[in-house]
Scaffold this active site. Structure first.
Site, mmCIF file in Angstrom:
data_model
loop_
_atom_site.group_PDB
_atom_site.id
_atom_site.type_symbol
_atom_site.label_atom_id
_atom_site.label_comp_id
_atom_site.label_asym_id
_atom_site.label_seq_id
_atom_site.Cartn_x
_atom_site.Cartn_y
_atom_site.Cartn_z
ATOM 1 C CG ASP A 89 -2.276 0.761 0.833
ATOM 2 O OD1 ASP A 89 -2.523 1.005 -0.375
ATOM 3 O OD2 ASP A 89 -3.019 1.135 1.750
ATOM 4 C CG HIS B 14 0.542 2.883 4.163
ATOM 5 N ND1 HIS B 14 0.685 1.748 4.917
ATOM 6 C CD2 HIS B 14 -0.720 2.850 3.667
ATOM 7 C CE1 HIS B 14 -0.460 1.060 4.880
ATOM 8 N NE2 HIS B 14 -1.326 1.709 4.138
#
Length: 972
Positions: A109, A378
């Protein structure tokens, strides 16, 4: 509270229901990635029965932890130190609790892939690495040519020693395809979509797929098989990785697995007709299957996959700057943690019988380890979270920093009072501004393992101040009016401190010879930049031993810098510009937390510049204020440039060569992105260099694209960026991440701030519009010089900016006598810890893990249920040493360095034993055997062994190595 909210709505149900469902079918499998949620479930939700089942499932290989860090960290804007921290934090828990060590990654991701990550995972002992988000056009090309799998040599210096097999997910990425031709509902997601903040009472979730029945099972099977075959054509082996799930899935695992069971059973029963067989698998099972095929793989060098675009107008380069304040606090917290760890380690080693509660102290350090780890997510430090989540990160970081500074202050107090030398501290405290009393002690700790000479700043209430050292000798200092307010002054103190040591300074009202130099201020008239007269140019010089910086008095802007050693002059001007961006999806591409989509070129923001110069013996500060026009009342932009002069007898090399700039930017208008553009006459051919996670340098040639060229030429600068011509280099160092680009020859621009609003439904749903009205105060250091000079300075400078000294204030109780003479360099111990300038002491800490470093013993103690008992281990010291240079980068500094660990750490006690470990500490390097994948370069397959361990405490550290050790001292 958001963690609790997510646990309540979704995360706790995932682990509870998945564990229960896995027990119901021997074929069923599952992978778990981020430890933060798993640990919250394990500590707060899981029953004893669940815990016992998890142990069994791990043993059977049906539950597999991949990555195993606290979070899936961002790859663009994080520092390698923090990546290692969060990975170590998760791995320590897994090894202590289950005796397992993750061996595969699942980095599906993060928004673009860095070349530091494959090296990181190789050093941690992984056998294969998996990524997904790379440029759409590049992915299409790799897919077509069956090149989505390769052996990645992420570090040019470590090359094949730390290479790793890497798998890039195909265009379907990490989620099950949701379109199915026979239904208008999504397919394969039988538990639907998680509902926040409360699970629905009736158990009916939005968008649940059609259950598998006798009437539709053949249609389901056809759809799944067609997708599997489409993917098979993109890979070299006949094994297809088919990820089942997506974000926030499996919170009702029972309905998922029961439908999956039916479908897989049906396909396997009709495998002759379909031409495929299917089975539940973990990532490890998949990589094992590919590894067994024994193919020869192509090698990829150290080029990364940044920046990342998903479509022609969707460049994910905005997040390099989003939420600049959070990025700054995250880095500050990391630096405070780094200082606190080494300070505490030395204290425990030197004062085993101390009055301080060691377990409580460790908890304070752990709270900050956890906070710094979680923000590396993230959707954390990237600035791609909602304001509510950002506040949670900020609070955890601020609380953690407060705890660790408080701990350090109580250590100073304890050690000074233990000396019983008549000097009693009534308090040692941490303040970020202002000294209330007049007669104060300033205690300054240098967290780096180098001797440093630098300035620290404290706020004082008077101009006539002096600074004395431990012996009562005057210390060079300068006091001047503060930028911040008219009622206080900034006192700059020149400190000289050995590695990992602290010194005490007495700040008191003094006049005459011993008092600080006073900075005198001269204000210049505001100048209209648009009507500047080029003919009658008057230049104002600011000079130190390294540079002459000229300011043009017709514009009040910087004009040029002369590097005095070579007498080379570089024309250099700086201006603020703004990119205007669109927020209406009906009108075209938008900018948001993730994306940067400029309408056109950047527009200069100011037509008039005000100038004030504050000059003194030690420092000259040039204050520039940028106004929208000559008559404007307020400024949105300011630059404070500081040039330092170091007196005789001090090592001023680093200080003299750095030009420090602090910016004040904001509040911005809506849909503006603010950049500082530095233009020079260097012929750079528009080539930019940026660092990759503070670990290595990437070359960034300017690329012309059909669309979105400006945004696609933005790159992350985590710590360093530079431009150069054949002889001269201009380097920038940052204390937080920024987007950086070279939009013209001789230019480098840094994005400092963004304020956006858009009406994209998805962004509105999650509150991701970035209406950030704050003022940001980032700092950037500039160094200009020959490549040889900058090579000497730049690795050190980046770390000196990162790990500035930590300052505490102490008040003496009563009139207390002057400090006695024997208190010279008051280091925490008798001898400072110092390494050569091409090495960095990356970690010196007491992790407190309770696991045995003997693997067989650790597994045995878990088997008999012993791992839950026992106190934290204060005897094991974790040490990491990093070589800062690449092979061949510098004739001297790129050489391997021999380090005697016994003499390096003699100040902490007598070293009895050293064990070399994998990066996160869970493997003995002598037993770590990673898979060796066949490449054209190395045709034989087998296991790759790590570096050789130390003989009699002497270690040779080669370029770019990060070496990790457990150190044990006598008397333990």
């Amino acid at each position: 509270f958001l963690l609790q909210e997510s646990m309540h709505a979704y995360a706790a149900n995932v682990y509870t229901s998945v564990v229960e469902e896995l027990m119901k079918g021997k074929e069923r499998k599952f992978i778990a990635v981020e430890q933060e949620f798993f640990r919250l479930w394990w500590d707060g939700v899981a029953t004893d029965k669940h815990k016992q089942q998890v142990h069994q499932l791990l043993q059977e290989g049906r539950l597999e932890f991949v990555i195993g860090g606290q979070v899936m960290h961002d790859e663009a804007v994080t520092l390698i130190d923090d990546q290692i921290l969060q990975l170590t934090e998760g791995h320590g828990f897994l090894y202590e609790t289950f005796g397992i060590r993750p061996q595969f990654s699942w980095h599906v991701d993060p928004f673009g892939a860095s070349a530091t990550t494959p090296t990181l995972f190789a050093l941690a002992g992984f056998n294969a690495h998996l990524i997904s988000r790379i440029d759409y056009d590049l992915k299409a090309d790799m897919q077509k040519n069956k090149k989505l799998q390769f052996v990645w040599q992420g570090s040019p210096s470590l090359s094949e020693r730390q290479e790793i097999f890497t798998h890039v997910m195909d265009q379907y990425s990490y989620c099950t395809p949701s379109q199915i031709p026979f239904s208008n509902r999504s397919g394969f997601y039988w538990n639907g979509i998680a509902a926040f903040p409360d699970p629905p009472k009736d158990g009916v979730y939005p968008n649940m797929s059609l259950p598998v029945t006798d009437t539709n099972i053949h249609l389901y099977a056809q759809t799944m098989v067609a997708n599997i075959k489409e993917r098979a054509a993109w890979f070299r082996t006949s094994d297809v990785l088919w990820p089942w799930g997506c974000d926030k899935q499996f919170f009702n695992a029972s309905v998922q697995y029961s439908n999956m069971d039916l479908l897989l059973g049906y396909i396997n029963k009709h495998s002759d007709e379909f031409g495929v067989t299917v089975q539940y698998a973990t990532v490890g099972d998949y990589f094992q299957a590919v590894y067994r095929r024994n193919l020869t793989w192509e090698i990829r060098d150290s080029q990364d996959f940044l920046p990342y675009s998903t479509e022609p107008f969707q460049a994910w380069t905005g997040f390099y700057t989003s939420r600049s304040t959070l990025k700054g606090i995250a880095r500050r917290a990391s630096s405070v943690l780094y200082a606190g760890e080494s300070f505490f380690t030395q204290y425990v080693r030197k004062h085993p019988e101390s009055s301080l509660c060691k377990c409580g102290a460790l908890k304070q350090l752990q709270s900050l380890r956890w906070a710094v780890s979680e923000v590396q997510h993230h959707d954390g430090i990237t600035g791609t979270e909602s304001p509510k989540v950002k506040d949670m990160y900020m609070n955890n970081l601020m609380d953690g920093m407060f705890n660790v500074k408080k701990l350090m202050a109580s250590i100073i107090l304890d050690m000074n009072n233990a000396k019983k030398n008549g000097e009693v501290y009534s308090s040692v405290y941490v303040k970020d501004s202002g000294i209330p009393g007049v007669d104060q002690y300033v205690v300054v700790y240098n967290p780096l393992a180098w001797n440093i000479t630098t300035f620290v700043t404290v706020s004082v209430s008077h101009l006539e101040m002096g600074v004395l050292d431990e012996l009562g000798h005057p210390v060079p200092a300068q006091v001047q009016s503060s930028v911040e307010s008219h009622s206080i002054y900034d006192l700059y103190i020149l400190v000289e401190i050995s590695g990992l040591s602290y010194r005490k300074y007495n700040v008191k009202p003094l006049n005459g010879k011993q008092s600080a130099f006073i900075g005198k201020s001269v204000k210049y008239k505001r100048k209209d930049v648009t009507r500047a007269n080029q003919q009658s140019r008057q230049l104002l010089p600011v000079v130190n031993n390294c540079y002459q910086v000229l300011f043009d008095q017709s514009t009040n802007l910087m004009h040029s810098i002369t590097e005095r050693e070579t007498n080379r002059t570089v024309w250099l001007t700086q201006e603020f510009l703004e990119y205007h961006v669109n927020g209406d999806v009906m009108k075209g591409p938008i900018s948001d937390n993730y994306l940067f989509a400029p309408n056109a070129s950047a527009v200069p923001v100011s037509k008039a510049v005000g100038l004030e110069v504050v000059s003194g013996k030690l420092m000259t500060e040039i204050r520039q204020y940028f106004y929208s026009n000559v008559a404007a009342q307020d400024y949105v932009y300011a630059v404070y440039t500081r040039v330092f002069t170091v007196p005789e007898g001090y090592d001023g090399k680093l200080l003299c060569h750095r030009i420090e700039q602090e910016y004040s930017v904001g509040p911005l208008e809506l849909n503006r992105e603010a950049v500082l553009r530095t233009s020079t006459n260097l012929n750079t051919r528009q080539l930019l260099y940026t660092d990759s996670n503070g670990y290595q340098i990437q070359k960034r040639p300017f690329k012309a694209y059909e669309n979105n060229t400006v945004a696609r030429n933005y790159y992350p600068m985590v710590q360093t960026a530079y431009i150069e011509d054949d002889t001269t280099r201009l380097m920038l160092f940052a204390e937080r991440a920024h987007g950086v680009s070279s939009q013209g020859n001789g230019q480098v621009e840094v994005m400092l701030h963004r304020r956006l609003w858009n009406n994209l439904q998805w962004d509105l749903n999650y509150n991701l519009t970035l209406n950030d009205s704050s003022v940001v105060r980032p700092v950037i250091w500039l160094i200009l010089g020959t490549k040889a000079v900058t090579n000497l300075l730049y690795r050190t400078s980046g770390l000196v900016l990162e790990h500035r000294p930590v300052v505490f204030f102490g008040a003496l109780s009563g009139e207390g006598p002057e400090l006695p003479g024997q208190l010279q360099q008051n280091s925490v111990h008798s001898s400072p810890v110092t390494v050569p300038r091409n090495l960095h002491l990356q970690t010196l800490s007491i992790p407190g893990w309770r696991y045995s470093s003997n693997h067989a013993e650790q597994v045995r103690s878990i088997h008999v249920g012993k791992q839950e008992e026992g106190d934290a281990d204060f005897n094991r010291v974790l040490l990491r040493i990093r070589h800062l240079y690449e092979v061949g980068e510098d004739p001297v500094l790129s050489q391997p360095v021999m380090v005697n660990l016994k003499s390096l750490l003699k100040g902490l006690g007598s070293v009895m034993a050293v064990e070399e470990r994998s990066l996160t500490g869970t493997w003995d390097v002598n037993t770590l055997k990673r898979w060796k994948w066949k490449t054209a370069q190395y045709p034989s397959k087998g296991f790759s062994n790590s570096t050789k361990t130390s003989e009699n405490f002497i270690v040779t550290v080669h370029p770019k190595e990060i070496r990790t050790f457990f150190v044990y001292f006598q008397g333990q």
